[in-house]
Design a protein around this motif. Structure first.
Motif, short mmCIF file in Angstrom:
data_model
loop_
_atom_site.label_atom_id
_atom_site.label_comp_id
_atom_site.label_asym_id
_atom_site.label_seq_id
_atom_site.Cartn_x
_atom_site.Cartn_y
_atom_site.Cartn_z
N GLU A 159 0.81 -1.22 0.00
CA GLU A 159 0.00 0.00 0.00
C GLU A 159 0.84 1.27 0.00
OE1 GLU A 159 -2.17 -0.56 3.57
OE2 GLU A 159 -3.80 -1.63 2.60
N ILE A 160 2.16 1.15 0.11
CA ILE A 160 2.99 2.34 0.23
C ILE A 160 2.85 3.21 -1.02
CG2 ILE A 160 5.37 3.19 0.33
CD1 ILE A 160 6.01 0.87 2.14
N GLY A 161 2.41 4.44 -0.84
CA GLY A 161 2.29 5.37 -1.94
C GLY A 161 1.09 5.15 -2.83
N THR A 162 0.21 4.19 -2.52
CA THR A 162 -0.96 3.92 -3.37
C THR A 162 -2.18 4.67 -2.85
OG1 THR A 162 -1.56 1.95 -2.10
CG2 THR A 162 -0.07 1.65 -3.96
N PRO A 163 -3.18 4.92 -3.70
CA PRO A 163 -4.37 5.66 -3.26
C PRO A 163 -5.17 4.88 -2.22
CG PRO A 163 -4.23 5.62 -5.66
CD PRO A 163 -3.23 4.63 -5.14
N PRO A 164 -5.76 5.55 -1.25
CA PRO A 164 -6.72 4.88 -0.36
C PRO A 164 -7.92 4.36 -1.14
CG PRO A 164 -6.02 7.00 0.55
CD PRO A 164 -5.53 6.95 -0.87
N SER A 165 -8.66 3.44 -0.55
CA SER A 165 -9.81 2.85 -1.22
C SER A 165 -10.97 3.84 -1.30
CB SER A 165 -10.25 1.60 -0.46
OG SER A 165 -11.44 1.07 -1.00
N ASP A 166 -11.90 3.56 -2.22
CA ASP A 166 -13.13 4.36 -2.31
C ASP A 166 -14.22 3.79 -1.42
OD1 ASP A 166 -13.70 2.03 -3.67
OD2 ASP A 166 -14.70 3.01 -5.35
N ARG A 167 -13.87 2.84 -0.56
CA ARG A 167 -14.84 2.15 0.29
C ARG A 167 -14.53 2.41 1.76
NH1 ARG A 167 -13.11 -3.13 -3.15
NH2 ARG A 167 -14.32 -2.71 -5.03
#
Length: 551
Positions: free
Chosen positions: A119-127
């Motif tokens: 998850e490093i540097g990735t967008p948070p979820s839309d959920r």
């Protein structure tokens, strides 16, 4: 004797250094002795400098040995190290590699660290947040936060969260904002056709979701309203409202309005999509018994090499409110099984299968009907170029395989689905539709997409350093391409819904993990059907830019 001379010399040196020259001269009235002491001081200084140089050499050798030992530790399987030693650097090769087959999931903390690296540097979820209490507690401890009294306030995984000291109680709120700007060209109607809704330039708030999560230990309630729409903004609806239990190992149990995890695309967050929209066939398939805001009861379970999710499903949110003539709700079920038969540092092979069925479709004043349709994969219009209506329907089902490959920075994924529509009236033929797609994504800058074992899909690329051109930091950049086909023709059953083929290409830029800019070009080719704007077939193009914010 040497030590005595050294002590006397050091005293004299100290006196001279501090400016006490008179005290030094008073110690000896003999000028010759003073000269001798000075010579001794020069000799001792040389000896001290030599010892210092020797110590520097030994220190450099020691540091080199330490670095070599650390590199050996990093090269070892991360999950075999104690959980407290699992730093981001030590397990980075496990995730981006993505992992060594010897890694075992016996240590929950090791699992958490491996998941966290993906998850490093990735967008948070839309959920809303769905994870175990232990994993959530570790997140609040490891990510940036401040402590105010007995509360923790921070941004675990990039989402604003307030939690108690032990993370048993928590409240978080996020954001998924997708603003689309673009239009269509080459869409002039043929003789006898109407134009349809294909504006040359328009805007659409595709998604505006505020995921709100309430936690008590392993119990989580998620509520996510949505002010966006796939065709026109201004529509207010609900994306999810559910209750989750996460106390079982690697398992999430969900009841409520939810997006059942079926098909590859529906198992990942829309913030991670390679292209602006799902392929047409997956959109058609998911709406049989899944899709956004579908009442669901079921569970998801993941391991390092395999993933499974199954749900019993009912009607979608708002079905009765939008149609007062509904007399019987839909019921159905979904199942997805996926896994990775081969894993290495540079290669991931993904295989899976999804199946879903509406045991009975919604009954209203028109009876039971199944009406699939799809727009142009652009998200700027509600005009569907392919559309079919099947009356007197019994069960409706769909099934198909999915294949994926990661080779270093290149990701390739494809799915095929067949749809079968049974009829409730004797003598009516079974109706069959199908479709497929294949797409490829290559990460040019940033951390490449890695495999996320909780989604059974590939994550978004990671931004290792935020956009800062003055220091040569440009975020993450990727290019994508896709070919998709959705066929709603079954001439043997008297159904001509049209066949849509879409060639698409896109560029995605992530200046940091929270923002993304997308640019997609689509060229679509649609065969004729009975729609007034597609009497003779329709070709066209679209160019759309999306501005995305995710928290």
């Amino acid at each position: 004797m040497r030590r005595t001379v050294f002590s006397s010399g050091f005293f004299l040196f100290s006196c001279l250094a501090t400016g006490n020259a008179s005290a030094a001269l008073a110690a000896s009235s003999d000028a010759a002795e003073i000269q001798e002491l000075r010579r001794e001081m020069v000799a001792m200084r040389r000896e001290l400098m030599g010892q210092i140089s020797s110590l520097k050499v030994r220190l450099a050798k020691s540091e080199a040995r330490t670095n070599r030992n650390n590199q050996k530790k990093i090269a070892a399987p991360a999950a075999l190290l104690p959980a407290t030693e699992l730093s981001e650097q030590k397990v980075r090769h496990v995730v981006s590699g993505p992992s060594d087959p010897a890694i075992k999931f016996s240590d929950s903390a090791s699992q958490y660290n491996i998941l966290r690296l993906s998850e490093i540097g990735t967008p948070p979820s839309d959920r809303g947040v769905v994870e175990s209490w232990k994993h959530f507690h570790w997140a609040t401890q490891k990510d940036e936060n401040v402590r105010v009294g007995g509360m923790i306030i921070g941004f675990p995984r990039g989402r604003f969260t307030i939690a108690s000291a032990d993370a048993a109680y928590a409240f978080s709120v996020g954001l998924a904002l997708h603003e689309d700007i673009g239009g269509f060209f080459g869409m002039s109607p043929r003789p006898g056709e109407t134009k349809g809704n294909f504006p040359g330039l328009t805007q659409n708030l595709r998604r505006l979701r505020l995921p709100v999560s309430f936690r008590y230990k392993n119990w989580i309630a998620n509520v996510t309203p949505d002010w966006g729409s796939s065709s026109s903004d201004g529509k207010v609806s609900l994306y999810e409202a559910n209750i989750n239990y996460t106390g079982f190992s690697h398992t999430y149990v969900t009841v409520g309005y939810f997006q059942p995890r079926v098909t590859f695309y529906d198992s990942q967050s829309s913030n991670n999509f390679q292209m602006l929209e799902r392929p047409g066939i997956t959109n058609i398939v998911r709406n049989i018994a899944a899709g956004d805001s579908r009442f669901s009861a079921g569970a998801l379970h993941y391991e390092k090499r395999w993933w499974i999710a199954g749900y019993f499903t009912g009607q979608s949110y708002g079905t009765r409110g939008n149609d007062s003539t509904v007399s019987d709700s839909q019921t159905g079920a979904t199942l997805r099984v996926a896994g990775r038969p081969y894993i290495s540092k540079n290669v991931d092979i993904h295989v899976g299968i999804s199946a879903l069925s509406a045991f009975k479709t919604t009954q209203n004043s028109a009876g039971r009907r199944y009406s699939p349709g799809e727009a142009t994969e652009a998200g700027l219009t509600g005009t569907k170029l392919i559309s079919a209506t099947v009356s007197n329907t019994g069960p409706v089902w769909a099934a198909g395989p999915e294949l994926g490959l990661r080779w270093r920075r290149l990701i390739m994924i494809g799915e095929y689905y067949h749809i079968g529509v049974q009829r409730s009236e004797r003598g009516l033929p079974v109706v069959n539709f199908d479709g497929y797609y294949g797409e490829a994504t290559y990460t040019i800058l940033g951390k490449p997409r890695a495999y996320d074992i909780r989604q059974g899909a590939f994550s978004a690329p990671g931004v290792e350093a935020d956009f800062d051109p003055q220091h040569g930091q440009w975020g993450a950049l990727e290019v994508s391409g896709r070919y998709s086909v959705a066929d709603l023709n079954d001439l043997s059953a008297g159904i001509r819904g049209g066949k849509q083929t879409v060639w698409a290409g896109g560029v995605n830029w992530y200046p940091n993990r929270h923002f993304r800019v997308m640019l997609d070009y689509n060229h679509f080719i649609v065969t004729r059907n009975q729609l007034p704007y597609n009497i003779s077939g329709r070709n066209g193009n679209s160019v759309v830019t999306r501005l995305q914010a995710a928290f």
